[in-house]
Design a protein around this motif. Structure first.
Motif, short mmCIF file in Angstrom:
data_model
loop_
_atom_site.label_atom_id
_atom_site.label_comp_id
_atom_site.label_asym_id
_atom_site.label_seq_id
_atom_site.Cartn_x
_atom_site.Cartn_y
_atom_site.Cartn_z
N PRO B 42 7.51 108.14 110.40
CA PRO B 42 8.97 108.19 110.49
C PRO B 42 9.59 108.65 111.86
N SER B 43 9.06 109.46 112.38
CA SER B 43 9.54 110.15 113.60
C SER B 43 9.39 109.19 114.65
N ARG B 44 8.42 108.32 114.64
CA ARG B 44 8.07 107.42 115.47
C ARG B 44 9.36 106.24 115.49
N GLU B 45 9.65 106.03 114.15
CA GLU B 45 10.82 104.90 114.02
C GLU B 45 12.20 105.48 114.57
N GLY B 46 12.21 106.99 114.27
CA GLY B 46 13.57 107.34 115.06
C GLY B 46 13.56 107.35 116.35
N SER B 252 13.06 114.66 101.52
CA SER B 252 12.60 113.28 101.42
C SER B 252 12.77 112.47 99.90
N TYR B 288 19.27 102.39 111.18
CA TYR B 288 18.08 102.73 110.96
C TYR B 288 17.73 101.80 109.69
N TYR B 292 14.48 99.47 109.60
CA TYR B 292 13.57 99.67 108.82
C TYR B 292 13.50 99.53 107.39
N PRO B 296 17.06 106.76 106.82
CA PRO B 296 16.25 107.94 107.60
C PRO B 296 15.95 109.06 106.62
N SER B 300 12.39 111.30 110.71
CA SER B 300 13.06 110.22 111.39
C SER B 300 14.42 110.73 112.35
N TYR B 304 14.63 110.79 116.28
CA TYR B 304 15.98 110.06 116.91
C TYR B 304 16.41 111.13 117.79
#
Lengths: 293, 371, 297
Positions: B42-46, B252, B288, B292, B296, B300, B304
């Motif tokens: 998720p951090s990558r997505e952010g 989460s 987000y 995705y 988030p 995420s 971000y």
């Protein structure tokens, strides 16, 4: 090339330390001991070294030396109860020792830092340090391998009854093998400590245990080259396989299965080397041939 | 998956030539596989969403952010190797990556010796800051969210008898235990402590033991699924009166999904509350979701924010920013609008971050502010 | 509370026993430590999950399908990892390495498929119902687990000692060559052994997955470590031994957590293992002579 070396210095250092671990495992297996205690002994050495450097401020060289001696001591200590066991039971016993070591490391927070491990260890290890140490170790082991002790190990491994009949003191030989294995493991543990800035209990658990074993089995147990080749190959494999990063471990597992099945003596099998060199036009270099069953 | 472009840039990096002038290369080692992928992915997505926004809005003029994503596979050694490699590559301005405290503790000293700025989006440990002036982390010290929960428990809920259950094999968990314990015992009631392993699933013995001691609340510093599992087993064992205080990962969706009805009413602190009522956050949640397909989560948002911070630092450092300039600009960020916490982010003198921490609870299956 | 903890211990213990049954069987017959056993357990858990969530099958059916699936997977592991070694007469040591390889492959494939997530069985897979007798609280599922374990142990013992197939298995376990001379097809025996071993692991996987709300790619590993303790204490190759040692282990672990310290439970267990190996490697019921001085090729 120099860029390559500079960019990969950590990996090169790691490879050499892995060589030491592999050699530690190799010595045990060579003497017919089914011991996987290498990682436990390395762990004890590492924690001692870390404490000496961080808490007492000792010079890293002294700390590593202490780690090595402690590794030797632990090895000797283990040999007492374990030399009576054989085969799979010995393996499980050493596995239990490894588990105990990791669990104690997690539990004994004041000494070992628990889950945090010990951090902030100054990095004082240069590549050439490790190279020198490794070269010395290999040289000593080479001499040892060709000495009476080495032959005694071989004999015990192949047929224990015959060895006893020959008058070889099996218990003493095993103790010696454990001691050497521990010496090398403790040394590796100490080096890891002053190289990595920090150590954590899990490092010295299952993954290291499996790694050391796999290096030797993959590379070969017939000669000194085996563990070294295995350590180099398997340390670099995940790096080269970065493109296939997602399935790296699957490939690792496949290699294990294929290598053991089809190359049971490992890839550094002297006979294989001889086979390859036999077809060269130039006179083949004399290859060390060890007489094994 | 590594994009072709990243591969190309990486190949050029290997031969040592510098990047194209209008590209800003950011090294991004993250735990995309392995046990910590729940934070890394998720951090990558952010991170990527933020980078896209920065590039699209031309925040940095003609220069574009180029992210070189690599997988640490949740392995400390790989993390060290990647940080070392990025650090040695002078074309990389900064590293925005490293997912966990364990990786961070090991890699931060390397970043410092290589003199490359490292901004860890999701790692918690203070050791990262202690390693030297080149290493930063987005996440506020474990203190922030846990302090909020501990104070809520002490002052609002007036609890006196609390037990803590933590993972003894996880450094972040141990750190959180320490923080909670130190704050809570100020009132004179030291909490009892019990440990489990992160691989444990069967808590019957421990639950029966705690059931005997009858604490008013149990504070769990365990990951989301393990916390949910624990709570379910506790309820099944008949402990229906005990309140549960949980750690940040329990904000989460996974926590609520795994826990179901059992986790109604649990209380936790979080870096991020998706219901935060600021225009920044509303826009973030929308983009987000559009990209995705889900709301988030904590990680995420941290990713971000990390990238937004990096972009802000790059903007302030000016064109052709060196590593030093980036580092200095980053450290100076104050009151920067973010989606985390209560909306404003500042780095303090010692490079620790503050952004406020809402105390949340599960109400009717959704996250809401706790009363 | 002591009684409650003892009950907890017996439930936990029966789970350990169930897991270890297949493991000890394979060792008894083939002298192989199948380190991929944990993955078969994990596979069973996943198959059961798929059956219930995607195929909508009822719990007992899912259990059966998981057992068969894991059994077949076990046979595949044998064909890839162990059979080639048998053909080459490789030392037992090699089999351990290939089983590690097989384990790595299965774990990592599972990791890829599930993206490292922890999954759970849907609520209501098994009715949640607790019984309170004399101050002891026990759930229906816990009773079910213990019952399944006991039934399987009895069934396995019956199979091994009362049926013809079982007799063949035992013959091959004693000496493959002689059994071959007696007309027993060792290959079929090995297939059976692995199938049964895998099936038992698969069943355990579904039960554990349901009981503890968690199915993930690493779920087998902690159980493997406990299995070592169980099979050594119980005697490698002994089915009743696995049951008794499993129960004992469960009780010891539970009592250590309850009355000593959570942090020490692992240390206590593995120290017991170590001492057992040093003092009496063959465990309660194992073969006496073979543990020492095995001559290796």
């Amino acid at each position: 090339m120099s860029q390559f070396l500079a960019g990969n210095q950590l990996l090169i250092n790691l490879t050499m330390i892995n060589c030491l671990l592999a050699l530690s495992q190799y010595v045990a297996l060579r003497a017919g001991l089914f011991s996987v205690a290498t990682s436990a002994m390395a762990g004890v050495g590492a924690y001692l070294c870390a404490n000496l450097v961080v808490a007492l401020g000792l010079h890293p060289a002294i700390a590593v030396g202490a780690a090595t001696l402690v590794g030797l001591g632990v090895g000797l200590l283990l040999s007492l109860p374990l030399s009576r066991l054989r085969g799979v039971y010995q393996a499980i016993a050493t596995l239990a020792v490894c588990q105990i070591m990791v669990s104690v490391a997690l539990y004994a927070d004041p000494i070992t830092g628990g889950a945090n491990g010990i951090n902030g260890i100054p990095k004082s290890l240069e590549t050439w340090h490790i190279m020198l140490i490794l070269a010395l170790v290999v040289a000593c082991l080479f001499v040892l391998g060709r000495s009476t002790t080495g032959r005694a190990f071989d004999m015990i491994r192949q047929d224990e009854h015959a060895a006893v009949a020959f008058g070889i003191d099996v218990a003493r030989a095993h103790a010696l093998a454990f001691a050497i294995s521990g010496f090398l493991a403790g040394l590796a543990g100490g080096l890891i400590t002053i190289h990595n800035h920090s150590i954590v209990a899990e490092e010295f658990g299952f993954p290291m245990l499996m790694a050391a074993l796999t290096f030797v089995v993959f590379g070969g147990q017939q000669s000194l080259a085996g563990p070294l080749v295995g350590a180099v190959a398997l340390t670099w494999l995940p790096e080269l396989g970065r493109m296939l990063a997602d399935y790296r471990m699957v490939i690792y597992g496949l290699i294990l299965i294929l290598a053991i099945t089809y190359l049971p003596r490992g890839i550094a099998d002297p006979r294989l080397v001889k086979l390859v060199f036999r077809n060269r036009a130039l006179p083949a270099e004399p290859v060390e041939e060890r007489k094994h069953a | 998956m590594i994009s072709l472009r990243a591969l190309l840039v990486g190949a050029i990096a290997l031969t040592g030539t510098s990047a194209m002038a209008d590209e800003i290369r950011i090294g991004m080692p993250l735990a995309l596989t392995g046990v910590f992928a729940f934070a890394g992915v998720p951090s990558r997505e952010g991170l990527e969403l933020a980078a896209e926004e920065v590039n699209a809005s031309k925040l940095l003029g003609d220069r574009k952010l180029v992210l070189e994503v690599e997988d640490t596979a949740s392995d400390k050694t790989q993390a060290i190797a990647l940080v070392d490699r990025f650090g040695a590559d002078q074309g990389i301005v900064a590293i925005v990556g490293i997912s966990t405290s364990g990786e961070g503790q090991a890699a931060a000293p390397v970043a410092n010796s290589q003199k490359v700025p490292l901004l860890a989006p999701t790692a918690l440990s203070d050791e990262i800051l202690k390693a030297g002036q080149w290493s930063f982390k987005t996440s506020s010290a474990a203190t922030s969210t846990i302090t909020a929960v501990a104070n809520h428990a002490k002052d609002k809920l007036k609890l006196t008898h609390v037990a803590i259950v933590y993972n003894r094999d996880n450094e972040a968990s141990v750190a959180q235990r320490n923080v909670f314990r130190d704050i809570f015992k100020v009132g004179g009631n030291a909490p009892t402590e019990e440990s489990v392993l992160s691989t444990d699933v069967d808590f019957s013995a421990l639950i029966t033991k705690l059931g005997g001691a009858q604490p008013e609340a149990i504070y769990l510093t365990l990951p989301a699924e393990q916390s949910a599992n624990f709570i379910i087993q506790a309820r099944q064992a008949g402990l229906s009166e005990i309140r549960f205080l949980c750690a940040q990962p329990c904000s989460s969706v996974q926590f609520r999904k795994v826990g179901g009805d059992a986790v109604e009413g649990t209380i936790f602190g979080a870096d991020y509350f998706s219901g935060l009522d600021t225009p920044e956050n509303k826009a973030f949640v929308e983009s987000y979701k559009a990209k995705y397909g889900r709301t988030p989560d904590n990680f995420s948002a941290l990713g971000y924010t990390a990238m937004k911070l990096a972009a802000e630092a790059l903007k302030n450092a000016g064109p052709a920013a060196t590593r030093e300039q980036f580092r200095d600009a980053l450290a100076k960020i104050k009151d920067f609008p973010v989606v985390l916490g209560t909306g404003k982010f500042s780095f303090q003198e010692d490079r620790s971050s503050i952004y406020g921490a809402p105390v949340l609870t599960v109400k009717n299956g959704e996250v809401a502010l706790a009363e | 509370m002591l009684i409650q903890q003892l009950v907890n211990g017996l439930v936990t213990g029966s789970v350990y026993a169930l897991f270890s049954l297949g493991f000890t069987l394979v060792f008894g017959v083939q002298n192989i430590l199948n380190l991929a056993h944990g993955s078969l357990f994990m596979l069973g858990g996943f198959i059961g999950l798929i059956c219930i969530t995607y195929l909508g099958l009822p719990f007992p059916v899912a259990l059966l399908v998981a057992a068969i699936g894991a059994g077949l997977a076990s046979i595949v592991v044998d064909l890839i990892a162990f059979r080639p070694l048998r053909k080459r007469g490789a030392p037992e040591f090699s089999a351990i390495i290939t089983s590690i390889g097989a384990n790595l492959i299965m774990i990592n494939l599972a990791q890829r498929f599930t993206e490292s997530r922890v999954l759970r069985y849907p609520f209501g897979t098994f009715p949640i119902y607790a019984i309170q007798i004399a101050g002891i609280r026990i759930t229906l599922f816990q009773i079910f687990m213990v019952a399944v374990c006991l039934v399987l142990v009895v069934a396995l013992v019956f199979y091994l000692y009362r049926t013809r197939f079982g007799g063949q298995i035992r013959a091959v376990a004693i000496n493959e060559r002689t059994a071959g001379l007696l007309g027993i097809n060792a290959a079929i025996v090995y297939l059976q052994t692995f199938f049964i071993s895998g099936a038992l692991a698969g069943i355990a996987g579904v039960l554990i997955g349901t009981a503890f709300n968690s199915v993930h790619f690493l779920m087998g590993e902690p159980f493997m470590l406990k299995a070592f303790v169980v099979v050594v204490l119980g005697g490698l190759g002994s089915i009743p031994g696995a049951l008794i040692a499993g129960m004992a282990l469960g009780v010891v672990q539970t009592l250590t957590i309850a009355y000593v310290s959570t942090g020490l439970s692992d240390i206590v267990i593995f120290t017991i293992l170590f001492l057992a190996l040093v003092v009496r490697p063959s465990g309660f019921f194992g073969p006496k002579a073979e543990s020492r001085r095995v001559v290796r090729a």
